[in-house]
Design an enzyme around this catalytic site. Structure first.
Site, PDB file in Angstrom:
ATOM      1  N   SER A   1       0.787  -1.227   0.000  1.00  0.00           N
ATOM      2  CA  SER A   1       0.000   0.000   0.000  1.00  0.00           C
ATOM      3  C   SER A   1       0.822   1.281   0.000  1.00  0.00           C
ATOM      4  O   SER A   1       0.295   2.336  -0.314  1.00  0.00           O
ATOM      5  CB  SER A   1      -0.956  -0.006   1.190  1.00  0.00           C
TER       6      SER A   1
ATOM      7  N   HIS B   1      -5.838  -4.085  -1.238  1.00  0.00           N
ATOM      8  CA  HIS B   1      -5.801  -3.039  -2.275  1.00  0.00           C
ATOM      9  C   HIS B   1      -5.972  -3.605  -3.695  1.00  0.00           C
ATOM     10  O   HIS B   1      -5.850  -2.855  -4.662  1.00  0.00           O
ATOM     11  CB  HIS B   1      -4.487  -2.250  -2.187  1.00  0.00           C
TER      12      HIS B   1
ATOM     13  N   LYS C   1     -12.372  -0.536   1.034  1.00  0.00           N
ATOM     14  CA  LYS C   1     -11.632   0.258   0.042  1.00  0.00           C
ATOM     15  C   LYS C   1     -12.465   0.311  -1.247  1.00  0.00           C
ATOM     16  O   LYS C   1     -13.400   1.083  -1.319  1.00  0.00           O
ATOM     17  CB  LYS C   1     -10.229  -0.315  -0.135  1.00  0.00           C
TER      18      LYS C   1
HETATM   19  C1  LIG Z   1      -2.886  -4.639   3.186  1.00  0.00           C
HETATM   20  C2  LIG Z   1      -3.978  -4.282   4.152  1.00  0.00           C
HETATM   21  N1  LIG Z   1      -4.556  -5.245   4.891  1.00  0.00           N
HETATM   22  C3  LIG Z   1      -5.542  -4.981   5.755  1.00  0.00           C
HETATM   23  C4  LIG Z   1      -6.006  -3.703   5.928  1.00  0.00           C
HETATM   24  C5  LIG Z   1      -7.092  -3.451   6.922  1.00  0.00           C
HETATM   25  O1  LIG Z   1      -8.321  -3.286   6.270  1.00  0.00           O
HETATM   26  P1  LIG Z   1      -9.555  -2.672   7.057  1.00  0.00           P
HETATM   27  O2  LIG Z   1      -9.467  -1.197   6.916  1.00  0.00           O
HETATM   28  O3  LIG Z   1     -10.742  -3.260   6.374  1.00  0.00           O
HETATM   29  O4  LIG Z   1      -9.441  -3.126   8.473  1.00  0.00           O
HETATM   30  C6  LIG Z   1      -5.458  -2.660   5.182  1.00  0.00           C
HETATM   31  C7  LIG Z   1      -5.949  -1.291   5.383  1.00  0.00           C
HETATM   32  O5  LIG Z   1      -5.264  -0.316   5.386  1.00  0.00           O
HETATM   33  C8  LIG Z   1      -4.406  -2.951   4.272  1.00  0.00           C
HETATM   34  O6  LIG Z   1      -3.850  -1.975   3.534  1.00  0.00           O
END
Ligand SMILES: Cc1ncc(COP(=O)(O)O)c(C=O)c1O
Length: 394
Positions: free
Chosen positions: A182, A210, A241
């Site tokens: 990310s 993502h 997202k």
């Molecule tokens: C790679 C990754 N995994 C998990 C998450 C967590 O997702 P959530 O916002 O649904 O808890 C994110 C969020 O930033 C992320 O970028």
């Protein structure tokens, strides 16, 4: 009550502030969209993970309201105790069909989906091979599992291959990676990872937070993007997202989903997604299934932005996705750049240490289908002004 017990927190906060590391959160006074209102001003929004513009889509808003009319708001308790609403099962079936997996289970967030999955699959007799740049929720999930964690160099299949034979010293092994990283917008080398897993007998887990709704045919995710159906045992995703709502999902082999219903701790000990969230997510799946228009627009916008920035002389790192980092290096410069962009009506966050390595500060630009071509052009012009003023480009 003793007052001194919490004074360390003030010291820590003051320390963060003096280093310029205190997070100040902007207040959004409008729906989350391509443009948002902050401090009574309309600004172009390049911060949200609202890839497809679904967070404020009329169909998603209407679906949430209809869900409430039929089922109310709250799920009542955890599903294993209060029972599960048919709506949650419908979402899970729709997601499994969309992604082409045997089964799917939903969670309150992507974070809790990771916390559920890793400790359910491996324990203290086991080993995890984890990309060194994996997301915090994977790192925490690995710690919770009490398995031995062996980190491999970021995106480096050769390093993974060199380390994977150590699995023979353990009961089981799991390799886990983000799908899209990310902070850089680069992709995990999932084909190579699956090859190594096959050679060494490892389970494969990818966190496609993502990539869900972004990669693959019509947004079906990273496994679909690489054509690796059946080779990745478990995909974790988020509904917060591209799907525009909130919630998490785990899709993959039916044995794993069945096991998570028994042993996924956030499933057993935390209430389910709320009704409007679930109803809205079902509608997001319908929108994605009907057409790839939004996914195509997202990629087209990202390409125009990336190419435009490169033509202006900016360094966009290793980005291969709609996440486009604008590499600046110095953290103070990045903060200043972000402030000047904001003054000119563009909201794009500076990211520095410890989220990215020291000396690798950047502005992270999140492209979205919610932007028009004119919005992207305006952003490019603003980056050009600020970049020239700060002598980042000529
Ligand atoms: C790679 C990754 N995994 C998990 C998450 C967590 O997702 P959530 O916002 O649904 O808890 C994110 C969020 O930033 C992320 O970028």
């Amino acid at each position: 009550m003793q007052t001194g017990l919490l004074s360390w927190i003030d010291d820590e906060l003051a320390n963060l502030e003096s280093q310029g590391l205190l997070t100040n959160i902007r207040t959004i006074e409008s729906p989350m969209d391509g443009w948002v209102t902050i401090d009574d001003r309309r600004v172009l929004n390049f911060c949200a993970n609202n890839y497809l513009g679904l967070a404020n889509h009329p169909r998603i808003r209407a679906a949430a309201k209809q869900g409430i009319e039929k089922y109310g708001v709250g799920p009542g308790a955890v599903r294993t105790i209060a029972g599960t609403m048919s709506l949650h099962l419908e979402l899970e079936e729709r997601l499994a069909a969309f992604k082409g997996t045997e089964a799917c289970i939903s969670f309150q967030s992507g974070f809790s989906a990771n916390l559920a999955t890793v400790p359910a699959l491996v324990g203290k007799e086991d080993v995890i091979f984890s990309d060194e740049l994996n997301h915090a929720s994977i790192i925490d999930a690995c710690r919770l599992s009490r398995a031995t964690v062996i980190r491999y160099a970021h995106g480096d299949v050769d390093d993974l291959r060199a380390k994977a034979p150590q699995v023979k010293d353990y009961r089981r092994g799991l390799v886990v990676t983000d799908g899209v990283f990310s902070m850089d917008g680069d992709l995990a080398p999932l084909e190579g990872i699956c090859d190594v897993a096959e050679e060494s007998g490892l389970l494969v887990m990818v966190d496609d937070a993502h990539g869900e709704g972004v990669l693959g045919r019509g947004g079906r995710g990273i496994v679909d993007h690489f054509g690796l159906h059946g080779l990745v045992h478990v995909e974790v995703g988020t509904l917060s997202k591209a799907f525009g709502v909130v919630g998490g999902l785990v899709a993959g082999r039916k044995e794993i989903v069945a096991w998570l219903r028994q042993r996924g701790r956030p499933f057993l000990f935390s209430s389910a997604m709320t009704v409007p969230d679930v109803a809205a997510c079902i509608e997001s799946v319908s929108i994605l299934e009907e057409s790839s228009e939004l996914v195509d627009r997202l990629w087209a916008n990202a390409e125009v932005f990336r190419q435009g920035m490169n033509d202006l002389g900016f360094d966009t790192g290793n980005s291969e996705t709609p996440i486009v980092p604008v590499m600046l290096g110095d953290a103070v410069l990045a903060q200043r750049f972000s402030r000047m962009l904001f003054e000119e009506g563009v909201f794009a966050m500076a990211i520095g240490y410890p989220t990215v390595p020291a000396g690798a500060a950047r502005i992270r630009v999140m492209n979205s289908a919610a932007h028009s071509t004119a919005d992207i052009e305006q952003a490019l012009t603003t980056f050009e002004h600020v970049g020239r003023d700060l002598e980042v480009v000529r």
